[in-house]
Design an enzyme around this catalytic site. Structure first.
Site: not given
Ligand code: PBG
Length: 329
Positions: A196, A254
């Site tokens: 991520k 992601k």
């Molecule tokens: C929380 C999380 C996030 C997303 C999924 N889980 C946001 C972040 O990490 O700040 C992002 C999903 C999206 O933008 O569609 N940890």
């Protein structure tokens, strides 16, 4: 050799094109993210995510039934937590009667076979909008991991099929796996957000949950000390392999589109299913361009989803899931 091989023969008409098409999209590919809020009768459009909504539990029931009828059989739950329940340690995340725990039960109640995955991270519960606990201006790893393991257990107890840790703390997959095993949840799976990236594409999601990092003195304004540097490729492989060793059943890359090189590389490397999350900013970009009449919404949507699957995604988390399925089936 030309003219023995005229590649255009295979492109002559839609019948031959569809006969030799390599990547086919199906409702089975999708994991549908759902945003849940407290209240009754609420279906609130998210301003930066046109045609995407936050649901209160009663209307979540309708949505889930509709998804099931469309052939969409997996959901990924996120909750918007009221400000007065937020603190540094994400205490509310462990409330057995919290919104997430009730949301899991609601979905399982109306649709027992719907696969329920839950987001595991502290950010929606954190008064600072961070995925972990803060101490001396730093996000502290091991104390956070303890909470994430308890949170995962709480989701499993409420009936979640899979927990999906999205926090990027070190060692959390092992801690979660052990907590689940110790409590007898041997069949509860883990979908790890393993690669991520610290991405600017999460903006609309943070609007949806009101979970952006707070503008507070001495608190980091970004998530770069735990999410990955988007310049890195080898690190994604390392993160993913470590999560698999720690017990992840599904791994994830992601965001989606900008990271398809990583998706392919990981798909070639690992032997567990690979998920890709096409995130909120990707959704918002296409909606905005289509609204202006600059892009053909449906055509670009299908091209993007197909590209994600072609790159190697076994599972696609996407806000377009319903749109795609309605268009194609
Ligand atoms: C929380 C999380 C996030 C997303 C999924 N889980 C946001 C972040 O990490 O700040 C992002 C999903 C999206 O933008 O569609 N940890």
């Amino acid at each position: 050799m030309y003219p023995l091989r005229r590649n255009r023969r295979l492109r002559t008409n839609e019948s031959i094109r569809s006969l030799v098409r390599e990547t086919i999209i199906s409702p089975k590919d999708f994991l549908v993210p759902l945003f849940v809020v407290e209240g009754k009768g609420i279906k609130q459009e998210i301003p930066s995510m046109p045609n995407y909504f936050r649901f209160s539990l009663d209307l979540l029931e309708h949505e889930v039934k509709e998804l099931w009828k469309l052939g969409l059989k997996s959901v990924l739950l996120f909750v918007k937590v009221p400000d007065n329940l937020k603190d540094n340690k994400g205490t509310e995340a462990l409330n057995p009667n919290g919104l997430m725990q009730r949301a899991i039960k609601t979905v399982k109640n109306v649709c027992p076979d719907m696969l329920v995955m839950t987001d595991v991270a502290l950010d929606p519960y954190s008064s600072f909008g961070h995925d972990g606990i803060i101490s001396d201006g730093k996000i502290i790893n091991d104390e956070t991991v303890d909470v994430l393991a308890e949170m995962s257990l709480s989701h499993a107890q409420a009936g979640a099929d899979f927990v999906a840790p999205s926090d990027m703390m070190d060692g959390r997959i092992l801690a979660i796996r052990e907590a689940l095993e110790d409590d007898g949840f041997i069949d509860t799976g883990i979908m790890s957000y393993s690669a991520k990236y610290a991405s600017a594409f999460y903006g609309p999601f943070r609007d949806a949950l009101d979970s952006a990092p707070a503008d507070v003195k001495d608190i980091p304004k970004d998530k770069k000390s735990y999410q990955m540097d988007f310049a890195n490729r080898f690190e994604a492989i390392k993160e993913t392999e470590m999560d698999i060793d720690e017990g992840a059943d599904i791994v994830m890359v992601k965001p989606g589109l900008c990271y398809l090189d990583i998706v392919r590389e990981i798909k070639n490397e690992v032997d567990v299913p690979v998920a890709v999350y096409q995130v909120s900013g990707e959704y918002a970009m296409l909606k905005a361009a289509a609204e202006k009449g600059w892009l053909d919404h449906d055509a670009v949507m299908l091209e993007q989803i197909t590209a994600i699957k072609r790159a190697g995604a076994d599972v696609i988390a996407s806000y377009f899931a319903k749109d795609v399925v309605k268009l194609l089936f």
